[in-house]
Scaffold this motif. Structure first.
Motif, PDB file in Angstrom:
ATOM      1  N   PRO A  48      33.640  45.391  48.459  1.00  0.00           N
ATOM      2  CA  PRO A  48      34.359  44.106  48.384  1.00  0.00           C
ATOM      3  C   PRO A  48      35.205  44.033  47.109  1.00  0.00           C
ATOM      4  CG  PRO A  48      32.074  43.761  49.050  1.00  0.00           C
ATOM      5  CD  PRO A  48      32.198  45.221  48.706  1.00  0.00           C
ATOM      6  N   GLY A  49      34.697  44.611  46.025  1.00  0.00           N
ATOM      7  CA  GLY A  49      35.460  44.606  44.761  1.00  0.00           C
ATOM      8  C   GLY A  49      36.756  45.389  44.874  1.00  0.00           C
ATOM      9  N   ASP A  50      36.691  46.558  45.563  1.00  0.00           N
ATOM     10  CA  ASP A  50      37.920  47.346  45.757  1.00  0.00           C
ATOM     11  C   ASP A  50      38.968  46.500  46.486  1.00  0.00           C
ATOM     12  OD1 ASP A  50      36.655  49.627  44.719  1.00  0.00           O
ATOM     13  OD2 ASP A  50      36.050  50.371  46.713  1.00  0.00           O
ATOM     14  N   LEU A  51      38.486  45.808  47.521  1.00  0.00           N
ATOM     15  CA  LEU A  51      39.425  45.053  48.363  1.00  0.00           C
ATOM     16  C   LEU A  51      39.857  43.732  47.727  1.00  0.00           C
ATOM     17  CD1 LEU A  51      37.963  45.837  51.892  1.00  0.00           C
ATOM     18  CD2 LEU A  51      40.113  46.647  50.907  1.00  0.00           C
ATOM     19  N   GLU A  52      39.166  43.341  46.668  1.00  0.00           N
ATOM     20  CA  GLU A  52      39.622  42.181  45.913  1.00  0.00           C
ATOM     21  C   GLU A  52      40.687  42.602  44.916  1.00  0.00           C
ATOM     22  OE1 GLU A  52      36.435  40.023  43.834  1.00  0.00           O
ATOM     23  OE2 GLU A  52      35.719  39.601  45.884  1.00  0.00           O
ATOM     24  N   GLN A  53      40.480  43.797  44.343  1.00  0.00           N
ATOM     25  CA  GLN A  53      41.410  44.215  43.274  1.00  0.00           C
ATOM     26  C   GLN A  53      42.663  44.880  43.786  1.00  0.00           C
ATOM     27  OE1 GLN A  53      39.724  46.070  39.898  1.00  0.00           O
ATOM     28  NE2 GLN A  53      37.940  44.751  39.911  1.00  0.00           N
ATOM     29  N   ALA A  54      42.589  45.428  44.991  1.00  0.00           N
ATOM     30  CA  ALA A  54      43.784  46.038  45.575  1.00  0.00           C
ATOM     31  C   ALA A  54      44.073  45.358  46.892  1.00  0.00           C
ATOM     32  CB  ALA A  54      43.548  47.521  45.820  1.00  0.00           C
ATOM     33  N   GLU A  55      45.333  45.325  47.260  1.00  0.00           N
ATOM     34  CA  GLU A  55      45.671  44.917  48.615  1.00  0.00           C
ATOM     35  C   GLU A  55      45.917  46.204  49.387  1.00  0.00           C
ATOM     36  OE1 GLU A  55      49.093  42.356  49.052  1.00  0.00           O
ATOM     37  OE2 GLU A  55      48.683  42.071  51.177  1.00  0.00           O
ATOM     38  N   VAL A  56      45.140  46.417  50.439  1.00  0.00           N
ATOM     39  CA  VAL A  56      45.264  47.642  51.234  1.00  0.00           C
ATOM     40  C   VAL A  56      45.924  47.274  52.557  1.00  0.00           C
ATOM     41  CG1 VAL A  56      43.964  49.479  52.398  1.00  0.00           C
ATOM     42  CG2 VAL A  56      43.223  48.667  50.143  1.00  0.00           C
ATOM     43  N   SER A  57      46.923  48.057  52.969  1.00  0.00           N
ATOM     44  CA  SER A  57      47.491  47.856  54.303  1.00  0.00           C
ATOM     45  C   SER A  57      47.457  49.168  55.077  1.00  0.00           C
ATOM     46  CB  SER A  57      48.933  47.311  54.236  1.00  0.00           C
ATOM     47  OG  SER A  57      49.835  48.271  53.763  1.00  0.00           O
ATOM     48  N   LEU A  58      47.250  49.044  56.386  1.00  0.00           N
ATOM     49  CA  LEU A  58      47.217  50.224  57.260  1.00  0.00           C
ATOM     50  C   LEU A  58      48.341  50.106  58.283  1.00  0.00           C
ATOM     51  CD1 LEU A  58      43.391  50.610  57.946  1.00  0.00           C
ATOM     52  CD2 LEU A  58      44.837  52.014  56.453  1.00  0.00           C
ATOM     53  N   HIS A  59      49.045  51.215  58.497  1.00  0.00           N
ATOM     54  CA  HIS A  59      50.205  51.242  59.392  1.00  0.00           C
ATOM     55  C   HIS A  59      49.985  52.252  60.510  1.00  0.00           C
ATOM     56  CE1 HIS A  59      52.755  49.015  56.368  1.00  0.00           C
ATOM     57  NE2 HIS A  59      51.700  49.367  55.648  1.00  0.00           N
ATOM     58  N   PRO A  60      49.232  51.862  61.536  1.00  0.00           N
ATOM     59  CA  PRO A  60      48.971  52.775  62.654  1.00  0.00           C
ATOM     60  C   PRO A  60      50.188  52.840  63.592  1.00  0.00           C
ATOM     61  CG  PRO A  60      47.697  50.728  62.892  1.00  0.00           C
ATOM     62  CD  PRO A  60      48.586  50.547  61.704  1.00  0.00           C
ATOM     63  N   PRO A  61      50.193  53.794  64.515  1.00  0.00           N
ATOM     64  CA  PRO A  61      51.232  53.801  65.546  1.00  0.00           C
ATOM     65  C   PRO A  61      51.125  52.526  66.390  1.00  0.00           C
ATOM     66  CG  PRO A  61      49.911  55.825  65.619  1.00  0.00           C
ATOM     67  CD  PRO A  61      49.227  54.892  64.675  1.00  0.00           C
ATOM     68  N   PHE A  62      52.209  52.187  67.078  1.00  0.00           N
ATOM     69  CA  PHE A  62      52.234  50.947  67.878  1.00  0.00           C
ATOM     70  C   PHE A  62      51.052  50.846  68.840  1.00  0.00           C
ATOM     71  CE2 PHE A  62      57.052  51.222  67.295  1.00  0.00           C
ATOM     72  CZ  PHE A  62      57.072  50.252  66.309  1.00  0.00           C
ATOM     73  N   THR A  63      50.668  51.980  69.443  1.00  0.00           N
ATOM     74  CA  THR A  63      49.620  51.944  70.469  1.00  0.00           C
ATOM     75  C   THR A  63      48.254  51.546  69.905  1.00  0.00           C
ATOM     76  OG1 THR A  63      49.425  54.303  70.127  1.00  0.00           O
ATOM     77  CG2 THR A  63      50.642  53.593  72.084  1.00  0.00           C
ATOM     78  N   ALA A  64      48.088  51.644  68.592  1.00  0.00           N
ATOM     79  CA  ALA A  64      46.784  51.321  67.994  1.00  0.00           C
ATOM     80  C   ALA A  64      46.786  49.973  67.280  1.00  0.00           C
ATOM     81  CB  ALA A  64      46.368  52.426  67.024  1.00  0.00           C
ATOM     82  N   LEU A  65      47.926  49.309  67.232  1.00  0.00           N
ATOM     83  CA  LEU A  65      47.994  48.071  66.442  1.00  0.00           C
ATOM     84  C   LEU A  65      47.005  47.014  66.930  1.00  0.00           C
ATOM     85  CD1 LEU A  65      51.807  47.530  65.831  1.00  0.00           C
ATOM     86  CD2 LEU A  65      50.040  47.818  64.096  1.00  0.00           C
ATOM     87  N   ARG A  66      46.978  46.813  68.250  1.00  0.00           N
ATOM     88  CA  ARG A  66      46.134  45.750  68.782  1.00  0.00           C
ATOM     89  C   ARG A  66      44.645  46.050  68.525  1.00  0.00           C
ATOM     90  NH1 ARG A  66      44.797  40.696  69.543  1.00  0.00           N
ATOM     91  NH2 ARG A  66      43.782  40.263  71.524  1.00  0.00           N
TER      92      ARG A  66
END
Ligand code: PGA
Length: 273
Positions: A48-66
């Motif tokens: 939880p600390g990692d995700l508080e201190q950094a903003e992480v974004s993931l960019h999958p292919p369109f077929t995996a977005l949902r």
């Protein structure tokens, strides 16, 4: 080596650019089933600390977005959903394309535009990139605009000219306030997928140039709030030193984001852990 933390220290001291933005660009990798596993493992590896201190974004292919959206939302995992590209029209007879309007409905927050692979392999022009970027903004998402020079341009001493030209063309007609909210990723083409990253000093030089061009275009305020990522062969070995640069506010990670164990280490290294 622990980063000297110039950039991070100023951010922690109430800097206007917030937490580091660490983005995983999966390119054309992972089926939706694989994507679900990767996201679940990554969420487990990051504290939880990692995700508080950094903003992480993931960019999958369109077929995996949902699928990725569903996992993130049902587990309440604070990782942002991102896409890799979009069309500039909201709908129409554009076989094979996906619109920004469709991405917004999936709660996508960040959309990469102008990645060098789109420019080089699919012929994306600056004019098209500008239209894509405006479509992303129209749907209240944040573009991650990629710019960067080829090896040939670098060797000819044309890095700043190239990057400046791209910024001017890709941001034409975009309002000052919108520019201030953008993310620009500096991705030297020769460093992408080659294992040859820019040195932290080289990355800083061009990221500082990007900020100064944006200040000229949209005012000092927009230049100060603009977030700049470095991308190109980022690993857990170089993430800390890259993030320590004053004008590097985040990282756009390709190959090292595919495996959740490896990407978790990149996130931790970017945080100086
Ligand atoms: P890489 O890719 O980390 O595999 O070099 C970066 C990118 O293309 O965004």
């Amino acid at each position: 080596m622990r980063p000297s933390w110039a950039g991070a220290a100023s951010r922690a001291a109430g800097g206007r650019r917030g937490r580091p933005l660490l983005s995983g660009n999966w390119k054309m990798h992972h089926t939706h089933l694989e994507a679900i596993q990767v996201v679940q493992k990554l969420a487990y590896r990051l504290s939880p600390g990692d995700l508080e201190q950094a903003e992480v974004s993931l960019h999958p292919p369109f077929t995996a977005l949902r699928s990725v959206q569903t996992v993130l939302e049902s587990d309440e995992t604070p990782i942002a959903l991102g896409a890799q590209n979009c069309h500039w029209e909201d709908e129409g007879a554009y076989t094979g394309e996906v619109s920004a309007a469709m991405l917004a409905k999936l709660n996508v927050r960040y959309v990469i535009v102008g990645h060098s692979e789109r420019r080089q392999l699919f012929g994306d022009t600056d004019e098209q990139i500008n239209r894509r970027l405006q479509a992303v903004l129209r749907h209240n998402m944040t573009p991650i605009l990629c710019v960067g020079e080829t090896l040939e341009e670098r060797e000819a001493g044309r890095t700043s000219e190239r990057v400046t030209d791209q910024l001017r063309a890709d941001l034409a007609g975009v309002g000052q306030a919108a520019i201030g909210g953008l993310v620009v990723a500096y991705e030297p083409v020769w460093a992408i997928g080659t294992g040859q990253n820019a040195t932290p000093e080289d990355a800083e030089e061009t990221c500082a140039l990007i900020r100064s061009v944006v200040k000229e275009m949209a005012g000092a305020g927009a230049g100060e709030t603009l977030r700049i990522q470095y991308g190109g062969s980022v690993t857990s070995g170089n993430a800390g030193d890259l993030m320590a640069q004053a004008d590097v506010d985040g990282l756009l990670v390709g190959g090292a984001s595919l495996d959740p164990d490896v990407f978790a280490l990149v996130v931790k290294a970017a945080l100086g852990r």
